[in-house]
Design an enzyme around this catalytic site. Structure first.
Site, PDB file in Angstrom:
ATOM      1  N   TYR A 108       0.623  -1.101  -0.117  1.00 28.74           N
ATOM      2  CA  TYR A 108       0.175  -0.055  -0.074  1.00 28.74           C
ATOM      3  C   TYR A 108       0.984   1.249  -0.173  1.00 28.74           C
ATOM      4  CZ  TYR A 108      -3.332   3.535   1.477  1.00 28.74           C
ATOM      5  OH  TYR A 108      -4.448   4.437   1.350  1.00 28.74           O
ATOM      6  N   TRP A 110       1.143   5.703  -1.945  1.00 31.13           N
ATOM      7  CA  TRP A 110       0.733   6.585  -2.675  1.00 31.13           C
ATOM      8  C   TRP A 110       1.668   6.907  -3.872  1.00 31.13           C
ATOM      9  CZ3 TRP A 110      -2.594  11.392  -3.290  1.00 31.13           C
ATOM     10  CH2 TRP A 110      -3.809  11.226  -2.527  1.00 31.13           C
TER      11      TRP A 110
HETATM   12  N1  LIG Z   1      -2.223   7.996  12.562  1.00 29.83           N
HETATM   13  C1  LIG Z   1      -2.609   8.145  11.127  1.00 29.83           C
HETATM   14  N2  LIG Z   1      -2.007   7.193  10.356  1.00 29.83           N
HETATM   15  C2  LIG Z   1      -2.515   7.368   9.044  1.00 29.83           C
HETATM   16  C3  LIG Z   1      -3.356   8.361   8.672  1.00 29.83           C
HETATM   17  C4  LIG Z   1      -4.120   9.135   9.520  1.00 29.83           C
HETATM   18  O1  LIG Z   1      -5.055  10.042   9.509  1.00 29.83           O
HETATM   19  N3  LIG Z   1      -3.655   9.079  10.820  1.00 29.83           N
HETATM   20  N4  LIG Z   1      -3.987   8.321   7.223  1.00 29.83           N
HETATM   21  C5  LIG Z   1      -3.426   6.922   6.431  1.00 29.83           C
HETATM   22  C6  LIG Z   1      -3.663   7.513   5.017  1.00 29.83           C
HETATM   23  S1  LIG Z   1      -5.314   8.036   4.666  1.00 29.83           S
HETATM   24  C7  LIG Z   1      -2.890   7.200   4.134  1.00 29.83           C
HETATM   25  S2  LIG Z   1      -3.446   7.181   2.612  1.00 29.83           S
HETATM   26  C8  LIG Z   1      -1.855   6.672   4.375  1.00 29.83           C
HETATM   27  C9  LIG Z   1      -0.430   7.070   3.560  1.00 29.83           C
HETATM   28  O2  LIG Z   1       0.731   6.220   3.591  1.00 29.83           O
HETATM   29  P1  LIG Z   1       1.592   5.930   2.307  1.00 29.83           P
HETATM   30  O3  LIG Z   1       1.033   6.386   1.107  1.00 29.83           O
HETATM   31  O4  LIG Z   1       2.460   4.454   2.683  1.00 29.83           O
HETATM   32  O5  LIG Z   1       2.855   7.149   2.746  1.00 29.83           O
HETATM   33  P2  LIG Z   1       3.740   7.878   1.771  1.00 29.83           P
HETATM   34  O6  LIG Z   1       4.714   8.670   2.573  1.00 29.83           O
HETATM   35  O7  LIG Z   1       3.303   8.843   0.807  1.00 29.83           O
HETATM   36  O8  LIG Z   1       4.524   6.604   1.185  1.00 29.83           O
HETATM   37  C10 LIG Z   1       4.890   6.783  -0.192  1.00 29.83           C
HETATM   38  C11 LIG Z   1       6.498   5.984  -0.424  1.00 29.83           C
HETATM   39  O9  LIG Z   1       6.635   5.736  -1.699  1.00 29.83           O
HETATM   40  C12 LIG Z   1       7.851   6.541  -1.986  1.00 29.83           C
HETATM   41  N5  LIG Z   1       7.855   6.540  -3.402  1.00 29.83           N
HETATM   42  C13 LIG Z   1       7.345   7.629  -4.201  1.00 29.83           C
HETATM   43  N6  LIG Z   1       7.413   7.535  -5.281  1.00 29.83           N
HETATM   44  C14 LIG Z   1       8.226   6.201  -5.540  1.00 29.83           C
HETATM   45  C15 LIG Z   1       8.444   5.343  -6.795  1.00 29.83           C
HETATM   46  O10 LIG Z   1       8.250   5.741  -7.823  1.00 29.83           O
HETATM   47  N7  LIG Z   1       8.899   4.252  -6.662  1.00 29.83           N
HETATM   48  C16 LIG Z   1       9.237   3.738  -5.366  1.00 29.83           C
HETATM   49  N8  LIG Z   1       9.477   2.553  -5.114  1.00 29.83           N
HETATM   50  N9  LIG Z   1       8.685   4.362  -4.260  1.00 29.83           N
HETATM   51  C17 LIG Z   1       8.221   5.629  -4.453  1.00 29.83           C
HETATM   52  C18 LIG Z   1       8.215   7.731  -1.312  1.00 29.83           C
HETATM   53  O11 LIG Z   1       9.546   7.893  -1.095  1.00 29.83           O
HETATM   54  C19 LIG Z   1       7.546   7.308   0.086  1.00 29.83           C
HETATM   55  O12 LIG Z   1       8.279   6.746   1.025  1.00 29.83           O
HETATM   56  O13 LIG Z   1      -1.129   6.827   5.793  1.00 29.83           O
HETATM   57  C20 LIG Z   1      -2.231   6.536   6.697  1.00 29.83           C
HETATM   58  N10 LIG Z   1      -1.740   6.651   7.879  1.00 29.83           N
HETATM   59  N1  LIG Z   2      -1.339  18.313   2.434  1.00 34.20           N
HETATM   60  C1  LIG Z   2      -1.990  16.916   2.523  1.00 34.20           C
HETATM   61  N2  LIG Z   2      -3.076  16.628   2.138  1.00 34.20           N
HETATM   62  C2  LIG Z   2      -3.373  15.490   1.979  1.00 34.20           C
HETATM   63  C3  LIG Z   2      -2.793  14.515   2.619  1.00 34.20           C
HETATM   64  C4  LIG Z   2      -1.402  14.573   3.242  1.00 34.20           C
HETATM   65  O1  LIG Z   2      -0.816  13.823   3.625  1.00 34.20           O
HETATM   66  N3  LIG Z   2      -1.095  16.129   2.951  1.00 34.20           N
HETATM   67  N4  LIG Z   2      -3.380  13.133   2.573  1.00 34.20           N
HETATM   68  C5  LIG Z   2      -4.402  12.770   1.641  1.00 34.20           C
HETATM   69  C6  LIG Z   2      -5.032  11.736   1.905  1.00 34.20           C
HETATM   70  S1  LIG Z   2      -4.282  10.038   1.519  1.00 34.20           S
HETATM   71  C7  LIG Z   2      -6.372  11.504   2.340  1.00 34.20           C
HETATM   72  S2  LIG Z   2      -6.924   9.944   2.640  1.00 34.20           S
HETATM   73  C8  LIG Z   2      -7.052  12.674   2.973  1.00 34.20           C
HETATM   74  C9  LIG Z   2      -7.793  12.717   4.205  1.00 34.20           C
HETATM   75  O2  LIG Z   2      -8.554  13.388   4.570  1.00 34.20           O
HETATM   76  P1  LIG Z   2      -9.253  13.578   5.955  1.00 34.20           P
HETATM   77  O3  LIG Z   2      -9.165  12.184   6.366  1.00 34.20           O
HETATM   78  O4  LIG Z   2     -10.489  14.291   5.844  1.00 34.20           O
HETATM   79  O5  LIG Z   2      -8.229  14.556   6.757  1.00 34.20           O
HETATM   80  P2  LIG Z   2      -7.463  14.586   8.136  1.00 34.20           P
HETATM   81  O6  LIG Z   2      -6.387  15.636   8.089  1.00 34.20           O
HETATM   82  O7  LIG Z   2      -7.043  13.282   8.756  1.00 34.20           O
HETATM   83  O8  LIG Z   2      -8.829  14.960   8.981  1.00 34.20           O
HETATM   84  C10 LIG Z   2      -9.674  16.209   8.508  1.00 34.20           C
HETATM   85  C11 LIG Z   2     -10.063  17.099   9.643  1.00 34.20           C
HETATM   86  O9  LIG Z   2     -10.743  16.091  10.694  1.00 34.20           O
HETATM   87  C12 LIG Z   2     -10.996  16.362  12.055  1.00 34.20           C
HETATM   88  N5  LIG Z   2     -11.312  15.219  12.681  1.00 34.20           N
HETATM   89  C13 LIG Z   2     -10.748  14.264  13.388  1.00 34.20           C
HETATM   90  N6  LIG Z   2     -11.383  13.503  13.988  1.00 34.20           N
HETATM   91  C14 LIG Z   2     -12.606  14.009  13.680  1.00 34.20           C
HETATM   92  C15 LIG Z   2     -13.785  13.602  14.564  1.00 34.20           C
HETATM   93  O10 LIG Z   2     -14.022  12.480  15.050  1.00 34.20           O
HETATM   94  N7  LIG Z   2     -14.971  14.057  14.296  1.00 34.20           N
HETATM   95  C16 LIG Z   2     -14.721  15.340  13.329  1.00 34.20           C
HETATM   96  N8  LIG Z   2     -15.941  15.923  12.987  1.00 34.20           N
HETATM   97  N9  LIG Z   2     -13.540  15.863  12.909  1.00 34.20           N
HETATM   98  C17 LIG Z   2     -12.591  15.417  13.043  1.00 34.20           C
HETATM   99  C18 LIG Z   2      -9.532  16.802  12.258  1.00 34.20           C
HETATM  100  O11 LIG Z   2      -9.522  18.002  13.355  1.00 34.20           O
HETATM  101  C19 LIG Z   2      -9.221  17.378  10.711  1.00 34.20           C
HETATM  102  O12 LIG Z   2      -8.863  18.965  10.832  1.00 34.20           O
HETATM  103  O13 LIG Z   2      -6.349  14.134   2.867  1.00 34.20           O
HETATM  104  C20 LIG Z   2      -5.404  14.020   1.618  1.00 34.20           C
HETATM  105  N10 LIG Z   2      -4.968  15.274   1.539  1.00 34.20           N
HETATM  106 MO   LIG Z   3      -5.590   8.291   2.495  1.00 32.38          MO
END
Ligand SMILES: Nc1nc2c(c(=O)[nH]1)N[C@H]1C(S)=C(S)[C@@H](COP(=O)(O)OP(=O)(O)OC[C@H]3O[C@@H](n4cnc5c(=O)[nH]c(N)nc54)[C@H](O)[C@@H]3O)O[C@H]1N2
Ligand SMILES: Nc1nc2c(c(=O)[nH]1)N[C@H]1C(S)=C(S)[C@@H](COP(=O)(O)OP(=O)(O)OC[C@H]3O[C@@H](n4cnc5c(=O)[nH]c(N)nc54)[C@H](O)[C@@H]3O)O[C@H]1N2
Ligand SMILES: [Mo]
Length: 766
Positions: A108, A110
């Site tokens: 998994y 991005w």
């Molecule tokens: N506590 C907490 N944890 C969370 C979340 C949260 O809200 N709270 N959010 C979750 C969510 S929504 C998501 S989507 C995940 C994201 O988790 P990930 O998508 O696993 O996080 P990234 O840091 O984007 O990891 C991408 C990695 O791919 C590498 N990479 C980029 N391009 C390439 C390429 O072309 N080839 C190769 N081989 N590698 C490459 C980058 O260097 C990087 O290390 O995290 C989750 N974790």
């Molecule tokens: N700059 C930047 N943008 C991103 C990403 C990133 O890593 N960096 N990641 C991308 C990815 S993979 C994803 S999945 C999306 C995620 O999008 P979301 O999951 O919507 O994003 P978060 O930033 O985790 O949380 C958004 C807001 O929800 C509020 N929140 C947290 N818990 C609760 C709750 O229980 N109730 C309510 N009402 N609010 C709550 C937090 O205060 C926060 O401000 O963002 C995407 N956009």
């Molecule tokens: Mo995500």
């Protein structure tokens, strides 16, 4: 002719600096470009994996040696052929002795934008060519939401692509009520590309035309409309009670749309019995809701009345479902909107994630863009993506996913390319312990991330700047010819070449490459997409023309979205893809699964950890670990922009003044953040924009254990050392990152230095 590159955070124009080196500039057609891209070139050549590396124990004692020494052993640089031979041997031995179901290739993450060099597609295609692998379902983003919504209304991908457009809301919406804001920091990003950032313009225009906004969120800053709005602080993970309280008032005052509920929905009567307390003895009154969510009963009542009186759009953030019982807030938002009866009317209804990404609210033509085929799954084994540690710890044990029973496979080899489990997963100490039991780990990485540091074999991958590709994202405005700017760093190779090299050694090269090199694939994928674009009304030029002009504008005049408009006009001709063809407020299908933790209609159930639980006596603060503003996840954490968001080199943690005062903490203090699972250091940021009883520590700071053997604490402010690793429910197995209690305490003395950006020990450099 201008040249471009594309990323998950936007298009950038490639220019030449005075020194002759390439420079990136913002894309002029983007009304609100993201800063992240401007920082990416500078960071792209630092902390790189330069040559193939093998962990010392493996090189000296053979494949599978001392997996418990991952993170402790130094690496040895080897030649490409030696590394590829070793990795191919690990894969073929695993298949021979344990079968393909012993390979976890979910991988998994991005990775980078660009449709061909998409690392996850590459690794999946390669492993399918090699006979199959254990795959993952859904995402960390939307674990609970993706599984529950198809039973209730429609698949998440379909809904995301048809969110009512910003201009429609500007004209028709009167009241926009959002649970968890519309975070512009998040809408910088879109998977595959974000060429036209519309969220700021959309929100500002709505505010200007008189739309009223109410943000029900633990944090105020997740909404910006260019002027004042109403912020109603809510206790994290309690949104369902607030929504039920609103629903109770609507029902009590006969504001629910009986025609809509009868003609477009099923099961309201079953839900009604729960709402009024007939089925469980507890009427979901505003007073009841207030005692749980912390919003006063008067405020709930008043808001319900305003919602009944206006064209209302109700939105919920994705974070609300990244939690224990995370299915419920999504289901309840749809139910509340159904009661108001405005679904399918312009500017009314619901949103599931305005602001979570740039896509929601865009109306460019929808068609399947250029894609690298991943091949068909060869074996049935799968896990919901966030159940990885459970799988590694409990082979042979049963689990449920979407109503079916499965067993966890026994994993002998993990292959990861384009993601970082030590960024994304919860309870990282538990994951590292389980990871150190797996015999083989192979990783393709660009940078020396924690994932690379915890592998046996690390292959250096190129970045976007070091290869050519096509940029495309669903509903996004431009398709981009992504140009190479730099030569590959040191010995880095494209993921494609790495997998082609392995495929050759595993006798599946033809299946993997189909005889094409990268350039031939890009042209093939483009040509393959042209008929699909045409069917959506877009005439893509010839490949040569596309490559020459650098961009194709996909926008068509007059396009807009009004979610579920056709269903509203004719619910028979446009029946939904649910069992009844209607919105399911009660789901017979979910009832048939018989899961206690996901009943057949929206229900409030206490999460495992929240400020009302017993554990709060010990750890009284709810931890919100949201997405970082200055980067995407952990990517480019070492960039200047990401560094500028830190304080004293650590991730800042937002604390309400009341919680800080009672602990003697001042802004800028280094603090311990801790619970029974782990602890980390962070820098206190005292601000009134967070509800009392919650703290916010954004994700993305690279894990930095004080000691790789004991893993006592993280020095950098990585919240996943603290978070809870349980399934949202037995229905989805989703990630529950936002269900987590902690406490904080001032750190006394001189805090240890952050060492997250140090290279691992590399014994012999070639
Ligand atoms: N506590 C907490 N944890 C969370 C979340 C949260 O809200 N709270 N959010 C979750 C969510 S929504 C998501 S989507 C995940 C994201 O988790 P990930 O998508 O696993 O996080 P990234 O840091 O984007 O990891 C991408 C990695 O791919 C590498 N990479 C980029 N391009 C390439 C390429 O072309 N080839 C190769 N081989 N590698 C490459 C980058 O260097 C990087 O290390 O995290 C989750 N974790
Ligand atoms: N700059 C930047 N943008 C991103 C990403 C990133 O890593 N960096 N990641 C991308 C990815 S993979 C994803 S999945 C999306 C995620 O999008 P979301 O999951 O919507 O994003 P978060 O930033 O985790 O949380 C958004 C807001 O929800 C509020 N929140 C947290 N818990 C609760 C709750 O229980 N109730 C309510 N009402 N609010 C709550 C937090 O205060 C926060 O401000 O963002 C995407 N956009
Ligand atoms: Mo995500």
């Amino acid at each position: 002719m201008a040249r471009y590159t594309s990323s998950h955070w936007g298009i950038y124009e490639i220019k030449q600096g005075a020194d002759g080196k390439p420079l990136l500039d913002v894309f002029k057609a983007d009304p609100d470009p993201s800063e992240i891209g401007l920082s990416m070139l500078e960071a792209s050549t630092r902390l790189r994996v330069a040559r193939p590396c093998v962990r010392q124990s493996v090189l000296e004692n053979g494949l599978g040696a001392s997996p418990e020494r991952r993170g402790l052993d130094p690496f040895v640089e080897v030649h490409w052929d030696q590394a590829l031979d070793l990795a191919a041997q690990a894969i073929s031995q695993t298949i021979k002795h344990h079968g393909n179901q012993a390979i976890f290739g979910g991988s998994y993450g991005w990775s980078s934008a660009g449709r061909f060099h998409h690392a996850q597609s590459q690794v999946h295609r390669f492993l399918n060519a090699a006979g199959g692998y254990v795959r993952h379902m859904d995402s960390y983003s939307l674990g609970a939401g993706r599984v529950v919504l198809p039973h209730v209304v429609a698949p998440m991908d379909d809904l995301m692509a048809v969110h009512t457009s910003w201009d429609v809301m500007e004209k028709h919406t009167e009241l926009f009520v959002t649970f968890g804001g519309v975070p512009r920091k998040n809408a910088q990003v879109n998977p595959g590309g974000a060429s036209e950032h519309l969220v700021k313009g959309g929100l500002y225009a709505m505010a200007k035309s008189g739309v009223k906004f109410v943000n029900i969120s633990p944090t105020r800053a997740d909404l910006d409309i260019g002027c004042e709005f109403e912020w109603i602080p809510i206790r994290p993970n309690t949104d369902v009670t607030c929504m039920l309280g609103i629903a109770f008032v609507i029902h009590a005052e006969n504001g629910h749309d009986i025609d809509f509920l009868n003609n477009y929905c099923v099961g309201f009567d079953r839900f009604e019995a729960y709402l009024t307390g007939k089925s469980d003895g507890q009427p979901k009154t505003p007073d009841w809701a207030a005692s749980i969510c912390g919003i006063s009963a008067d405020q709930i009542t008043e808001l319900a009345r305003r919602m009944m009186a206006a064209r209302t759009m109700i939105n919920v953030c994705w974070a609300a479902q990244r939690a224990h019982h995370g299915e419920q807030p999504f289901w309840m938002v749809v139910t509340l909107a159904a009661m108001l009866g405005q679904i399918g009317l312009p500017g009314g209804g619901f949103g599931v994630g305005y602001g979570a990404m740039n896509m929601m609210g865009m109306a460019n033509p929808k068609f399947g863009g250029p894609t690298l085929p991943q091949g068909q799954p060869q074996i049935p084994d799968l896990i919901p993506v966030a159940r990885i540690t459970d799988m590694l710890e409990k082979p042979g044990e049963p689990f449920f996913y979407n109503g079916n029973a499965y067993t966890y496979p026994k994993i002998e080899l993990i292959y990861w390319a384009g993601g970082n489990p030590f960024h994304h997963h919860q309870d990282l100490k538990r994951l590292i312990r389980a990871w150190r039991q797996v015999p083989h780990v192979i990783v393709n990485e660009q940078f020396w991330t924690t994932n690379a540091k915890l592998a046996d074999i690390v292959f250096p991958a190129t970045t976007t700047f070091e290869r050519e590709d096509i940029g495309f994202a669903t509903r996004d405005r431009f398709m981009v010819a992504m140009r190479q700017i730099l030569p590959p760093h040191q010995e880095a190779r494209d993921d494609y070449d790495i997998f082609a090299g392995l495929a050759k050694r595993l006798d599946c090269e033809e299946t993997f490459t189909e005889g094409r090199d990268a350039a031939a694939w890009i042209r093939h994928m483009y040509d393959d997409c042209r008929p699909r674009a045409k069917a959506a009304g877009v005439n893509l030029p010839s490949f040569e023309h596309f490559w020459e002009q650098g961009l194709v504008d996909l926008q068509q005049p007059g396009q807009y979205n009004n979610m579920l408009e056709e269903f509203r006009k004719d619910p028979k001709a446009h029946r939904l893809n649910t069992p009844s063809g209607r919105i399911e407020i009660y789901s017979e299908r979910i009832a048939s699964f018989k899961h206690d933790d996901c009943p057949p209609h929206p229900t409030w159930m206490e999460p495992a950890e929240w400020v009302g639980s017993e554990l709060a006596e010990q750890y009284p603060l709810h931890l919100i670990s949201d997405q970082p503003a200055g980067k995407l996840h952990s990517q480019l954490d070492h960039s200047q922009l990401s560094q500028s968001t830190k304080r004293k080199g650590r991730e800042p943690i937002d604390i309400n003044p009341q919680d800080a005062d009672s602990r003697g903490i001042q802004s800028g203090d280094t603090v311990w953040v801790f619970n029974g699972r782990g602890k980390c250091l962070a820098t206190a940021n005292i601000c009134p924009d967070i509800i009392v009883g919650a703290v916010r520590l954004s994700t993305g700071s690279w894990l930095d254990p004080n000691d790789w053997a004991s893993l006592d604490y993280d020095k950098h402010g990585n919240p996943n050392i603290l978070t809870l690793d349980i399934a949202s429910s037995n229905l989805s197995g989703g990630c529950s990152a936002h269900t987590c209690l902690v406490d904080i305490q001032k750190f006394d003395g001189e805090p240890p230095a952050v060492t997250a950006y140090e290279l691992p020990d590399i014994l012999s450099r070639r």
